[in-house]
Each structure stands twice: as structure tokens, then as C-alpha cells.
Design an enzyme around this catalytic site. Structure first.
Site, PDB file in Angstrom:
ATOM      1  N   CYS A  18      -1.651   9.053   2.778  1.00 54.97           N
ATOM      2  CA  CYS A  18      -1.254   8.551   1.461  1.00 54.97           C
ATOM      3  C   CYS A  18      -2.270   8.909   0.381  1.00 54.97           C
ATOM      4  O   CYS A  18      -1.925   8.983  -0.795  1.00 54.97           O
ATOM      5  CB  CYS A  18      -1.040   7.035   1.501  1.00 54.97           C
ATOM      6  SG  CYS A  18      -2.483   6.104   2.031  1.00 54.97           S
ATOM      7  N   GLU A  63       0.873  -1.172   0.000  1.00 64.49           N
ATOM      8  CA  GLU A  63       0.000   0.000   0.000  1.00 64.49           C
ATOM      9  C   GLU A  63       0.907   1.218   0.000  1.00 64.49           C
ATOM     10  O   GLU A  63       1.466   1.592   1.033  1.00 64.49           O
ATOM     11  CB  GLU A  63      -0.910  -0.016   1.238  1.00 64.49           C
ATOM     12  CG  GLU A  63      -1.827  -1.233   1.327  1.00 64.49           C
ATOM     13  CD  GLU A  63      -2.811  -1.338   0.170  1.00 64.49           C
ATOM     14  OE1 GLU A  63      -2.953  -0.360  -0.603  1.00 64.49           O
ATOM     15  OE2 GLU A  63      -3.447  -2.387   0.023  1.00 64.49           O
TER      16      GLU A  63
END
Length: 476
Positions: free
Chosen positions: A252, A218
Site C-alpha cells: 500500500c 488503512e
């Protein structure tokens, strides 16, 4: 790193794998018990976790941590408990004619892989360790977690509490330096989950590859906001400001840059500025606004702004309270909007991960689409506007990990949607059934009937007419 630390990691992995093997087959009740214990750990110590996160950051709203780390983690556990029986069901699959008539059967069993390593980051230190853990446990695995050394207090608290709620052969937390993380990523796990930067993700994948360990990465990248002419710029601006200011942009999925119609740039910038002012009338002493996590990260962000300024960008500091940020050491940084950006600027070359927002302009929407397609696939993509045809054009002509329309980030909070990147923004996904399957082995099982199928189908030598007939039938 000392050899005894590496030996400790290897011994712990062997302990978990031996326990996993000895307990096969393990009941769904046991899996659910572990998830309930993980949820109890988080809920019963939520205040302590929120205080630890605030101390690690220097300043971080307890209310934000309750939402993004505590509640989100418990939500992931609840979703797994509700759906795991359905996810784990054996699936019947078809067999070629006429095998089914002769009694042949085929199925797929979703079975645990074994011991899963979780390398978690500092920005949401509880959620990004325990969120994946819920699905790792739902799939029937054991877990070893290496949390970030940047959030030292949170990591230490996590390690102490995991030892209280779990046996070492079920779930373990290993704290320590980047060298420990490097050794951790080189262990022969049955699967490894990493959340962090693309650059570190490459190193993790390289280390895992030496043992052929499958990975879920991720990562991040430059998640664009594309604003159509039909957008409500005031409403969109407030939503973008919320996504960019939450956790001081250290997310993110935070909007990394805005692409707006050339003749609407001022309106778009004003919308974001007004959104900041409405939510954060002051910043320095405002507990709702987080600090940058470390001096190094703070200096990096200041460097991005100075680099852009030196190369001709117009720098707009959104400072509603007219506060003096130069006379403080609390690592708080106002939202800094960059206009007239160019590709030579560092802010347009790397993920920002902080409260800096470059703005690009287009004459036609396809310019924005082409720009996104010319760069690495982003983790998130955001479109604002009421023009459904234009929205569909943006979605069908671009590729990204996930999408939220008329807002930012929200797709990650939908438990029934997979979350993951594509290409440099990530590999694999978790959340929902896709996450359960990521941490499961899809085991193909074929049950042969009593009749000699090989002879009947012409597969058994000596080959002859039956073989020719079988081949012809297969190719029809």
C-alpha cells in the site's frame, strides 16, 4: 451467504463480549500473557507461515516473509510489551480555578473498548492481521480476525493456530468468501480495523456506520516520489527500485509514481533501472522476486500498461536477464516504467499496486507540489534531495499519511511512529501510543468535592448575583 454463517459470527461476537464484560477489570498481566502467546504463535510456526505465503503467491521469498511478516509482527509485540504500562496510565487533568483548591479532581482513564474486528488483506497476510492484534490486546480487548480469501493457505493456518493458542472468547479467526467478509464488517463490534483498497474501505465504513461502529481504515492511494535537483539519482533510484520491487510492488505504501526535474528524467529512470539490475539480475526463476498474487490482478496490471501504451506513453521494461515473460504462466512481471504519461491513462487514475512506475516531469518543484495537492491525499509521500529548504517546502505544502525522506516506505517500520492515512488514504492510525489509544476509550472521570459546588458557583436556582459573577468570571 448462508444464514447459519451469519448466526455463527453473531454468536461468536456475543461470546467474546460476554467474556470481556465478565472479566472486568482485567489485569495488565493477562493482557501481556495474550501478547506473548501471539508472539509465540508467530515465532514457533514462522517456517510454516512463510511456506504458506509462498504457496499462496505462487512465488515469494521466504527471507522476505521472515522480515516483513514474521519479524515485523514480533517487533510490534515487543514494542507493545515494553510500553503498554506507560500507555495505560491514568492521566491527571486540570480543573477550573478554584475547584482544585476545594478538592475537585479530574482524570482520563484509557480503558478497553470490548471486541475489535480486524479485516486483514492478502499482501502481508500475517503482519497486517497480527500487527494490529498486538495493540488490540495491549489495550485490553478481545479480537475477531477475518483474513483474506486470496491467501487461503495462510488464512487457514492462522485459524488453526489461533484455536491452539487462544480460547475462542479471546481471539478467533474466521475464514471464508467475500460474502463472509461483508457480513463480518456489518457486525456491531466496539471497533473495526480494515486494511485494503479505498473502494472496499468505503463499503466497509458504510456497513459499520449502520451500527455506529468506529473504524480504523488503512487504505492506500497514489504515493508520490518527488525528486529534487539535489538528489543523488543513482542512490535514490536503487532505493525506489527496492520499494517498488519488494513483494512485486504489492504494498500500500509502494512508490506509485515519480515526479522528477524535466532535464533529469533520463538520469532518474537510469537510476531505477540500474537499481533493479543490481538486485535482480534475473526475475523469472529468481526466488527473491515475488509473483503477482492472482490471475485477475496480473491481468489488471497488464491492462494498465497497454492502456498507457495505447494513449501515447513510452513503455520501458526493465528486464536485466532479457527473459521471455510472454512464455510463462508464473505471474511474474518485470518493472515497467511509463514515460510521457497523461491524466487520461488509467495508471494515473488508480492505485497501481504492482511493478508499474509512471514518471512525470516538472520545470519547478511547485508543479509537483501543486499536482499532489490537486489529488487525493496519499498514504505515503517521499522526497529525495539534499536541499533542506526545498524538503521543508514540500513537507509543509503537502498533506499525506506519512513521509520518508531520502528513501521510501521506511516510516511504517518505525514502531514509535503512528501509521495511518488521511482522507481517502485512511482514517485513524495504529502503531505507537496512537494505536493503543485508537483501541482504547478515553474515559473522562471527575471527582466532586464534598462542598456544594453548584450552589457556590451560582449554577443552582434561584439565579442571582452569584450566577452573574460566575458567568463574568468564566468570560474574563
Amino acid at each position: 451467504m448462508a444464514d447459519d454463517k451469519r448466526e455463527e459470527l453473531e454468536t461468536l461476537l456475543r461470546l467474546q463480549r460476554d467474556a470481556f464484560t465478565a472479566s472486568r477489570p482485567e489485569s495488565m498481566a493477562m493482557r501481556k500473557d495474550r501478547i506473548k502467546r501471539a508472539m509465540a504463535l508467530v515465532k514457533e510456526h514462522s517456517d510454516a507461515f512463510c511456506k504458506a505465503m509462498s504457496a499462496d503467491f505462487g512465488s515469494r521469498a521466504v527471507e522476505q516473509s521472515m522480515l516483513t511478516d514474521v519479524a515485523a509482527t514480533v517487533g510490534a509485540g515487543k514494542h507493545a510489551l515494553k510500553n503498554m504500562d506507560k500507555w495505560a496510565k491514568t492521566e491527571k487533568r486540570g480543573v477550573q480555578f478554584p475547584l482544585g483548591l476545594l478538592g475537585a479532581k479530574a482524570e482520563v482513564r484509557y480503558e478497553p473498548k470490548g471486541v475489535i474486528g480486524i479485516l486483514s488483506p492478502w499482501n502481508f497476510p500475517l503482519q497486517l492481521a497480527f500487527g494490529p492484534l498486538m495493540q488490540v490486546l495491549a489495550a485490553g480487548n478481545r479480537a475477531m480476525i477475518k483474513p483474506s480469501e486470496f491467501t487461503e493457505r495462510t488464512s487457514q493456518l492462522m485459524a488453526e493456530l489461533v484455536d491452539e493458542y487462544f480460547t475462542r472468547d479471546e481471539v478467533s479467526v474466521i475464514t471464508g468468501s467475500p460474502e463472509v467478509a461483508s457480513a463480518f464488517s456489518s457486525l456491531p463490534f466496539d471497533h473495526l480495523v480494515f486494511t485494503g483498497s479505498t473502494a472496499t474501505g468505503r463499503r466497509v465504513m458504510e456497513a459499520a456506520a449502520k451500527n455506529l461502529v468506529p473504524v480504523t481504515l488503512e487504505l492506500g492511494g497514489k504515493s508520490p516520489v518527488i525528486m529534487g535537483r539535489s538528489a543523488d539519482f543513482a542512490k535514490a533510484g536503487e532505493r525506489i527500485a527496492l520499494g517498488k520491487m519488494m513483494n512485486a510492488g504489492q504494498i500500500c505504501l509502494a512508490p506509485d509514481y515519480m515526479y522528477v526535474p524535466e532535464d533529469k528524467q533520463d538520469e532518474a529512470v537510469a537510476g531505477v533501472s540500474d537499481g533493479v539490475t543490481a538486485m535482480y539480475p534475473t526475475l523469472l526463476e529468481n526466488d527473491d522476486y515475488a509473483s503477482i498474487v492472482s490471475d485477475r490482478h496480473f491481468e489488471r496490471l497488464q491492462g494498465l500498461v497497454e492502456d498507457a501504451r495505447d494513449k501515447g506513453a513510452e513503455v520501458i521494461e526493465v528486464n536485466p536477464g532479457n527473459e521471455d515473460f510472454g512464455n510463462t504462466n508464473n505471474r511474474k512481471m518485470p518493472l515497467t516504467i511509463l514515460k510521457n504519461v497523461t491524466e487520461e491513462m488509467e495508471a494515473m487514475q488508480e492505485e497501481i499496486f504492482g511493478p508499474v512506475l509512471p514518471v512525470k516531469t516538472y520545470k519547478a518543484i511547485d508543479q509537483a507540489v501543486d499536482y499532489v495537492n490537486e489529488h487525493d491525499r496519499p498514504l505515503g509521500l517521499y522526497y529525495f534531495g539534499d536541499d533542506k529548504d526545498e524538503q521543508e517546502r514540500v513537507l509543509t505544502r503537502t498533506i499525506s499519511g506519512g513521509v520518508t525522506t531520502n528513501d521510501v516506505i521506511f516510516h511504517v517500520s518505525m514502531e514509535d511512529l503512528p501509521f495511518g492515512g488521511v482522507g481517502p488514504s485512511g482514517i485513524g492510525s495504529y502503531h505507537a501510543v496512537e494505536g493503543f489509544r485508537e483501541f482504547s476509550h478515553a474515559r473522562a472521570v471527575y471527582h466532586q468535592p464534598k462542598i456544594d459546588i453548584a450552589k457556590l458557583g451560582g449554577f443552582k436556582p434561584p439565579y442571582g448575583k452569584a450566577t452573574e459573577k460566575a458567568a463574568d468570571n468564566m468570560m474574563k
